[in-house]
Every structure is written in C-alpha cells, then in structure tokens.
Design a protein around this motif. Structure first.
Motif, mmCIF file in Angstrom:
data_model
loop_
_atom_site.group_PDB
_atom_site.id
_atom_site.type_symbol
_atom_site.label_atom_id
_atom_site.label_comp_id
_atom_site.label_asym_id
_atom_site.label_seq_id
_atom_site.Cartn_x
_atom_site.Cartn_y
_atom_site.Cartn_z
ATOM 1 N N ARG A 295 -9.940 42.736 -4.222
ATOM 2 C CA ARG A 295 -8.969 42.343 -3.196
ATOM 3 C C ARG A 295 -7.597 43.001 -3.406
ATOM 4 N NH1 ARG A 295 -10.596 38.545 0.274
ATOM 5 N NH2 ARG A 295 -12.405 37.256 -0.272
ATOM 6 N N GLU A 296 -7.231 43.253 -4.642
ATOM 7 C CA GLU A 296 -5.903 43.797 -4.921
ATOM 8 C C GLU A 296 -5.929 45.321 -4.808
ATOM 9 O OE1 GLU A 296 -4.643 42.160 -8.649
ATOM 10 O OE2 GLU A 296 -4.527 40.107 -7.871
ATOM 11 N N THR A 297 -5.828 45.807 -3.587
ATOM 12 C CA THR A 297 -5.871 47.244 -3.304
ATOM 13 C C THR A 297 -4.454 47.822 -3.289
ATOM 14 O OG1 THR A 297 -5.663 47.003 -0.912
ATOM 15 C CG2 THR A 297 -7.882 46.781 -1.847
ATOM 16 N N GLN A 299 -3.075 49.205 -0.932
ATOM 17 C CA GLN A 299 -2.487 48.906 0.382
ATOM 18 C C GLN A 299 -2.066 47.437 0.508
ATOM 19 O OE1 GLN A 299 -5.565 50.500 0.072
ATOM 20 N NE2 GLN A 299 -4.548 52.517 0.194
ATOM 21 N N GLY A 300 -2.414 46.646 -0.473
ATOM 22 C CA GLY A 300 -2.078 45.229 -0.429
ATOM 23 C C GLY A 300 -3.287 44.366 -0.722
ATOM 24 N N ILE A 301 -3.070 43.073 -0.792
ATOM 25 C CA ILE A 301 -4.159 42.140 -1.101
ATOM 26 C C ILE A 301 -4.974 41.850 0.162
ATOM 27 C CG2 ILE A 301 -4.714 39.785 -1.817
ATOM 28 C CD1 ILE A 301 -2.348 39.872 -3.683
ATOM 29 N N SER A 321 -5.039 33.169 -5.232
ATOM 30 C CA SER A 321 -4.857 34.381 -4.426
ATOM 31 C C SER A 321 -4.424 35.579 -5.264
ATOM 32 C CB SER A 321 -3.815 34.138 -3.326
ATOM 33 O OG SER A 321 -2.584 33.728 -3.894
ATOM 34 N N THR A 322 -4.147 35.357 -6.537
ATOM 35 C CA THR A 322 -3.780 36.463 -7.423
ATOM 36 C C THR A 322 -4.519 36.305 -8.738
ATOM 37 O OG1 THR A 322 -1.914 35.296 -8.448
ATOM 38 C CG2 THR A 322 -1.461 36.526 -6.409
#
Length: 653
Positions: A295-297, A299-301, A321-322
């Motif tokens: 999820r943590e790309t 480009q953003g989450i 979420s992190t």
C-alpha cells in the motif's frame, strides 16, 4: 381342499426361497455363487415365478441390488440371465461418510462401490447409463466422487454424460477435484471447466477449498475462469485467502496479474484467516506487513476501501493505516483480534457468511476468557447482519438470536463479574433494548409472510423460537431499566408489540401464553454443556403485559387461554392464577377438549381455595344453562353477546 393346501405350500416355498436368497447375497463374499440347493429350488419354478421372487424387496433392497453392491458378479449374472431380475430396480444406498440414504439403481450402486465387472455386465445388458439417484446424480458423477478412474473411463467410453449435473448443479468435474488425473481425463473428454453449481461455484473453487494445488493448476491451464464469483462473492484468490491455502495463493499471484490494491486486500484477508482460524499470530502479522508495504507506494498510500464507519461492537477501533500503527498494535493482542474482524468486514462485506462466522467465533472466545460484554457486543453485531441479510425466519438468524439472548439471560441471572468492564454484575439495559429492536423491527410483516403458502415448518418453528427470545428480552429490559426514561421506553416498545399482537406460528399462542408457561425456555445449542434457565412464569413480566392491555382471554389453536396454561400441573404456583383472574381472565372458558380452568384450580396440585362464584357472572351462568339445554343463540343476540356465548360454549351450538 388339496388345491388349497398346495397353493399355500407354493407360497411358502417362494417366501423361503426369497429369504434364503437375501441371506446368501448378504453373507457371501465377492466372487461367490449361490448355493446349489438354492439354485435348484429356484429353477423348479417357472421363469415368471423366479422373476417375481428375485424382484421382491426387503428393507428397501432387492437381491440384485445387494449383489451389485458387494461385487458378486456371478450372482448378478445368474439373477439377470436365469431369473429375469430387473436391472433398473431401485434400492437404498447408505453413503458411508454422512450416513445419508439415497434411492439409486443397481448400476449407480456398483459404480460407487467400485465394482467394475458388475458395471460392465449391467451396461452390456442395457442398464441406463444416465439413470439418476433421488438427488439427480448419475452413476458416472458419483463414481467421480469416489475417484474410481477405471469405472469413469468405462462409462464415458460407453457414452455417459459427464456434463449432466445433479439437482444442486454439481458436475463430474466438480466431484473429481481431489484427483488431478481424473480431472485431466474428464477435461480431455469435453467436461465444462467453468460449469457452476447452485452456489455459483466452479471446480476451481472446490479445488482451492480442498487445497488441491495440482488440480488448481490443471484447471487454470484448461481455461478455468479465476474471476468467477460464488454466491458469496468469492473468486479464486479470495477463496484461497479464506481457506488459508498458501501454496495456491502463491501460485495465483505469481501466474495471474492482480492490482496492488487487490494484492494488499488479499494479504490482509489471508492474515486475518491465519489469526481467526489457526490462532497463528506470526503469519497474520507477516501478511499484514506485506500488505502495508504494497500500500505504501511512492505515489502515496493506497487507501483501504470501502471506508468503514467505527462500530460499538469493535470498540470504535479503526484499521491500521501505516506500518507504524501496525507495529504499535503488536503489543496488544486484543486490538489485533479486533483488527482482524475489521479487515474481514471491509473486504468480505458485512453479509458474507465467513464474516458472520468470525464474529460468532470471536465472541465465543471472549466468553471463554470471561469477557462477557465483548461476547455480547460481537454476537449482537452478528445478529444485526443476519437479520439485515435474511430475516428472523431463517435458521441461522434464529440460532444467533437464541445464542445471544440465552447468553444475556445467563449473564444477568448468574451476576457474573466480567474482567473487561468496571461494573458489570447485571446485563446492560441498552443491550437488551438494542437486541429487542432488532428482533421486533419487522415482526408483524414476518408473521404475515408465514400465512402465505406453501408454508415451511422450519420457518414456522424459527418464528416461535424468536417469540420466546422476545419474551426473555422483555424480562431483561424490566430487570435492567433503572431510570424513569428507561422504564418509559420499555412501556413504549412493548405497547407497540402488544398492538401488533404477534402469535406463535405453530400454536397461535400470544406473548401472554408464553409468559405463563414454564416450558418457555431458550436452548441455543451453542454451548454443549448448557442447562435450561427457567425464568417463566415471571410475575413482573406477566403483570406488565396485562397492564399494557394484553388480552387474558386470548385463545390459542386449541382454544386454551393463558389461564388454561397457568393451570397446567407443570406451572403450579400460588400467585399466577389469582393474578390472571384479577385482570379479568374467565375461569369458565372451555377449550376444544371442553376443559375449563375452574375444573383445576381447587384440586391437586393447586389447592388455591379460590371462591369460584366471585369470578362467574350471571352471563356465565346463563351460557351454562343455554349449553345444557342446547338453546340456539346465533343471530338472536347482539353481536357482542353472541361472541361471549360462543367463547363460553364448548359445544359451539
């Protein structure tokens, strides 16, 4: 006279031959012949008589059926060729695994039993290759389930239809997923790789469910559609996640392209399965970390969709979420368990059967840990989902309601302190009210639906069980209401229910009938060691219902009033009958058997010493006289009086 004796003697000989034939078929091992003496006795009869003998049935089976099941080829040949046995005569086959009994043909029986020579003989003599059992299963389909490859090959060679499903949609290929070799044979001979059953599942779903990676790979090579969703919304990848089939999961994500969001969801769901199904915390955290990394790309989450609103049942927690939030959770096992439930509900959806199962399972786990309030919270959420998805008429809904209400009653009656709240010696009022609202929200509509034919006994029974749950919830609300506002809320809720007047679907009993009976108990079936907790007859509930307008003279399907029920021997007590009489119950109303409560109140085991005349009016005495002398009254009295006479008149003149 001689002819009569001779006729009786022949009948006796035929009976003896049949009994001996059955015993030899049952007792002889495969490869045996019938005894010479039995064959000699049979052959003294004409072919027509032999045919009549061998086609008789004992305990559901003819001799040919027994011989086919045991693989007694020579006996089968003799019965067909020499005695004219009917090769299509059905019999009863008991499935070893689930002990179910099916009506099938001899060919079906021989195929499932793995008796190839018998199968070949029957087919050569014209047996119907595609004759179905009572479940719609053909011989070749059932042979596939037993993985009898040689028999399947022979039947297919002779023209058996491998794509013909049973009544539930199951095909030969679906039945064969445990054997990649058998699946390969079927696919080469035209089996539909994407055929779906009644649950909208394909063979690929079943191969993954059973962790058959070789079969899974074979099906995909032959064009199996990995995007097909079952009726619960599970495709191939989601099925692998739900079943914890890691090798198949790895195979799918390495051979099929999935978006990063889909991969992250898959790892999160797989981790949840490891925690909930296998109590494997290490594997759960491992897959959640992989998902968070995806999820943590740059480009953003990638957001977790759909966004779920916080729920009381989950202590208003939100999903991590992190990676940092996940790391912080690792020290709190309870929070990790809630995270698993949050993940399952978001990905599967609230109505998915696995989501509800996980709520029930986790709730039971909390109960085992003496976290009783946590159990109630999760089970109430499960009940909400079941009612929204189906209705109170479904067995799963009824099961959940019984488990929850029974647990709440136990919790309240035993006053067990819980280790997860500060002061929980009695059941919370808000839990009782919330559960009551769930079960009564559409109860009037559900009762009306039960009048629509065809009626289903299971739904009728489920409705009655729900009514029993509701009476226990009324008791709990009265027990736990402490403030004036809470008491008024109970009055408003129950008044509305009394106005709807829901009655038992099988006995037409009212809420008052249920509340005066000691038989009004709840058996949830969830805990194996549970004993019934007897709450009723309960004075506070009964008086509360009467004060709100419950009719003390309402009758059930046997024309018995609550007073009739109260005067049954198992409901003996000193206050119940006087209470009902105080609120206007008629002591002389007869039921369909002509029995009146007045006949019971002053005899054993009651001995209440009630002054009968205080509760019998002149109108009642008039009706007694009219009944005695059979005086007609219909259309000769005002309507209200006619109804009064009708209710008091056991002969209904």
């Amino acid at each position: 006279m001689w002819k009569s004796h001779n006729k009786v003697d022949v009948v006796s000989q035929k009976d003896d031959c049949f009994q001996d034939l059955i015993e030899e078929c049952k007792g002889l091992p495969p490869g045996s012949k019938l005894s010479y003496s039995l064959r000699s006795r049979l052959e003294k009869f004409s072919l027509a008589v032999r045919k009549e003998i061998v086609n008789r049935v004992k305990i559901g089976n003819a001799p040919l059926f027994i011989a086919c099941k045991k693989g007694q080829l020579e006996i089968v040949e003799y019965l067909v060729n020499s005695c004219g046995a009917d090769i299509e005569q059905g019999g009863c086959y008991e499935v070893p695994d689930d002990r179910s009994v099916h009506s099938v043909t001899p060919l079906w029986c021989a195929a499932v039993s793995g008796k190839l020579p018998v199968v070949q003989f029957l087919v050569d003599h014209g047996a119907n290759l595609n004759a179905v059992s009572d479940s719609g299963s053909t011989p070749v389909r059932s042979a596939c389930f037993m993985t009898h490859l040689e028999i399947v090959q022979y039947l297919v060679e002779k023209g058996a239809d491998i794509n013909r499903p049973n009544y539930n949609g199951g095909t030969c290929l679906i039945n064969s997923v445990q054997s990649a070799q058998l699946c390969s044979f079927l696919l080469k001979h035209g089996a539909d790789v994407n055929a779906r059953d009644i649950q909208n599942k394909t063979a690929l779903h079943y191969a993954i469910q059973e962790h058959r990676i070789e079969t899974t790979a074979l099906l995909l090579e032959h064009g199996a559609n990995y995007n097909v969703k079952s009726k619960y919304g599970d495709d191939a990848l989601q099925t692998a996640c739900l079943k914890g089939a890691v090798p198949i999961f790895d195979y799918l994500i390495s051979h099929i392209w999935y978006s990063n969001e889909r991969l992250a969801n898959a790892h999160e769901l797989l981790g949840s399965t490891f925690l909930d199904e296998h109590n494997d915390l290490y594997s759960a955290i491992k897959h959640w970390k992989i998902a968070q990394t995806i999820r943590e790309t740059p480009q953003g989450i990638i957001p977790k969709l759909p966004i779920m609103q916080p729920r009381e049942a989950f202590r208003y927690q939100r999903e991590f979420s992190t990676m940092e939030e996940l790391e912080n959770l690792m020290a709190d096992l309870d929070s990790i368990r809630i995270q698993s439930l949050l993940i399952a509900e978001r990905i599967l959806g609230p109505n998915h059967k696995d989501n509800v199962f996980r709520l029930m399972f986790r709730g039971a786990s909390y109960a085992d840990m003496m976290c009783y309030q946590r159990c109630i919270d999760l089970w109430r959420r499960a009940l909400e989902v079941r009612v929204e998805k189906d209705s109170i008429l479904y067995s799963d809904t009824c099961f959940t309601a019984q488990a929850l209400v029974r647990f709440m009653v136990d919790y309240n009656e035993k006053h067990i302190p819980s280790d997860d709240t500060e002061s929980t010696y009695i059941q919370r009022f808000e839990d009782s009210v919330a559960t009551y609202r769930i079960l009564t929200n559409e109860i009037g509509d559900m009762r009306q639906l039960l009048n629509v034919r065809p009626q289903y006994q299971r739904q009728l029974d489920n409705f009655d069980k729900i009514l029993k749950c509701i009476t226990h919830l009324i008791y709990l609300m009265l027990q736990t209401a402490k403030t004036q506002e809470q008491c008024q809320l109970v009055v408003d809720l129950v008044t509305k229910l009394i106005q709807i007047n829901p009655r038992c679907a099988t006995t037409d009993e009212t809420l008052l009938h249920l509340c005066v009976s000691k038989l009004n108990t709840i058996r949830s079936g969830y805990f194996s060691d549970e004993q019934p907790v007897i709450i009723f007859p309960e004075k506070q509930v009964i008086q509360f219902l009467l004060n709100l307008g419950a009719n003390p003279n309402a009758t059930n399907d046997s024309k018995s009033t609550p007073l009739h029920v109260a005067t049954m021997p198992h409901n003996v007590n000193n206050w119940l009958v006087p209470l009902l009489l105080e609120y206007g119950a008629h002591i002389d109303l007869p039921n369909v058997a002509g029995t009146c409560p007045v006949d019971r109140v002053n005899v054993e085991p009651f001995n209440l010493d009630i002054r009968i005349l205080n509760f019998i009016s002149l109108k009642c005495l008039c009706v007694k006289t009219m009944t005695k002398y059979k005086i007609p009254y219909r259309y000769q009295l005002p309507k209200t009086l006619e109804l009064f006479v009708h209710a008091h008149n056991s002969s209904r003149c």
